[in-house]
Design a protein around this motif. Structure first.
Motif, short mmCIF file in Angstrom:
data_model
loop_
_atom_site.label_atom_id
_atom_site.label_comp_id
_atom_site.label_asym_id
_atom_site.label_seq_id
_atom_site.Cartn_x
_atom_site.Cartn_y
_atom_site.Cartn_z
N PRO A 59 -21.84 138.68 70.67
CA PRO A 59 -21.16 138.22 71.98
C PRO A 59 -19.69 137.91 71.56
CG PRO A 59 -22.68 136.58 71.31
CD PRO A 59 -22.95 137.70 70.37
N VAL A 60 -18.77 138.00 72.52
CA VAL A 60 -17.29 137.62 72.29
C VAL A 60 -17.06 136.81 73.68
CG1 VAL A 60 -14.82 138.14 72.24
CG2 VAL A 60 -16.75 139.54 70.66
N THR A 61 -16.54 135.68 73.36
CA THR A 61 -16.61 134.78 74.83
C THR A 61 -15.09 134.07 74.61
OG1 THR A 61 -17.58 132.80 73.95
CG2 THR A 61 -18.94 134.06 75.24
N VAL A 62 -14.60 133.46 75.81
CA VAL A 62 -13.45 132.73 75.69
C VAL A 62 -13.78 131.36 76.22
CG1 VAL A 62 -11.16 132.56 76.70
CG2 VAL A 62 -11.73 134.75 76.10
N VAL A 63 -13.44 130.26 75.67
CA VAL A 63 -13.35 128.91 76.11
C VAL A 63 -12.16 128.18 76.51
CG1 VAL A 63 -14.38 126.71 75.39
CG2 VAL A 63 -15.41 128.73 74.56
N ASN A 64 -11.96 127.71 77.79
CA ASN A 64 -10.99 127.01 78.25
C ASN A 64 -11.40 125.46 78.06
OD1 ASN A 64 -9.34 129.28 78.78
ND2 ASN A 64 -9.60 129.01 81.17
N LEU A 89 -4.15 127.21 75.54
CA LEU A 89 -5.32 126.41 74.83
C LEU A 89 -6.53 127.27 74.86
CD1 LEU A 89 -4.33 122.87 75.72
CD2 LEU A 89 -3.50 124.03 73.74
N SER A 90 -6.65 128.30 75.45
CA SER A 90 -7.97 128.88 75.37
C SER A 90 -8.39 129.48 73.98
CB SER A 90 -7.88 130.53 76.04
OG SER A 90 -7.42 130.15 77.49
N VAL A 91 -9.44 129.65 73.58
CA VAL A 91 -10.16 130.06 72.38
C VAL A 91 -10.98 131.18 72.35
CG1 VAL A 91 -11.31 129.19 70.16
CG2 VAL A 91 -9.86 127.72 71.27
N VAL A 92 -10.72 132.18 71.63
CA VAL A 92 -11.89 133.25 71.54
C VAL A 92 -13.12 132.73 70.56
CG1 VAL A 92 -12.07 135.70 70.78
CG2 VAL A 92 -10.13 135.08 71.90
N ARG A 93 -14.07 132.94 70.75
CA ARG A 93 -15.40 132.81 70.05
C ARG A 93 -16.03 134.24 69.90
NH1 ARG A 93 -18.43 127.57 72.25
NH2 ARG A 93 -16.81 126.00 71.83
N THR A 122 -6.70 132.26 67.72
CA THR A 122 -6.27 133.01 68.99
C THR A 122 -5.07 132.72 69.08
OG1 THR A 122 -8.63 132.25 69.61
CG2 THR A 122 -6.97 132.95 71.31
N THR A 123 -4.24 133.74 69.78
CA THR A 123 -2.95 134.11 70.03
C THR A 123 -3.01 134.17 71.38
OG1 THR A 123 -2.27 134.95 67.86
CG2 THR A 123 -0.57 134.98 69.57
N PHE A 124 -2.37 133.25 72.41
CA PHE A 124 -2.19 133.54 73.61
C PHE A 124 -1.27 134.60 73.90
CE2 PHE A 124 0.11 132.14 77.80
CZ PHE A 124 -0.98 132.45 78.49
#
Length: 136
Positions: free
Chosen positions: A113-118, A77-81, A89-91
């Motif tokens: 900036p590129v971040t990942v949100v859990n 369920l992680s999402v790239v921002r 986003t593909t896991f």
């Protein structure tokens, strides 16, 4: 007596204050999801992103870019921002995600900036890695 009566509630009052019953975007369920087995945590960890993205650079006006983000503690369920905007986003694994950055996000030169949100519970947003959109 009849569960359908829950659709007929006009007001909720708690400690003398009227509680809004419409959708609240900041609402978070205070009850943690139960653990299903010993291998699955009851909450997600904050993701960590390696500073090097692939690719690292695109030219302004480029078509869609598939960005490979490497790091730790990624979940399905992680999402790239990208610059704060969630992208499809593909896991791939707990250490690799693919994010599709649309051409509309690549129109202006700059460092983004590129971040990942859990997701919650736990979760959170990673520290950023940076993607460069350079001049033509």
């Amino acid at each position: 007596e009849d569960i359908r009566n829950t659709r007929k509630i006009h007001k909720v009052i708690l400690n003398g204050k009227v509680i809004p019953t419409e959708y609240q975007p900041q609402y978070q369920n205070p009850i943690l999801r139960p653990v299903r087995n010993h291998e699955e945590p009851s909450f997600y960890r904050r993701p960590e992103v390696e500073p090097i993205l692939a690719p690292q650079v695109a030219v302004e006006g480029s078509p869609e870019v598939e960005l490979t983000v490497r790091g730790s503690y990624f979940v399905p369920l992680s999402v790239v921002r990208f610059n704060g905007v969630p992208v499809p986003t593909t896991f791939t694994s707990g250490s690799v995600l693919k994010g599709r950055v649309s051409s509309s996000l690549l129109v202006a030169p700059g460092t983004y900036p590129v971040t990942v949100v859990n997701p919650a519970p736990g979760g959170g947003e990673s520290d950023p890695a940076y993607f460069i959109v350079k001049f033509r």
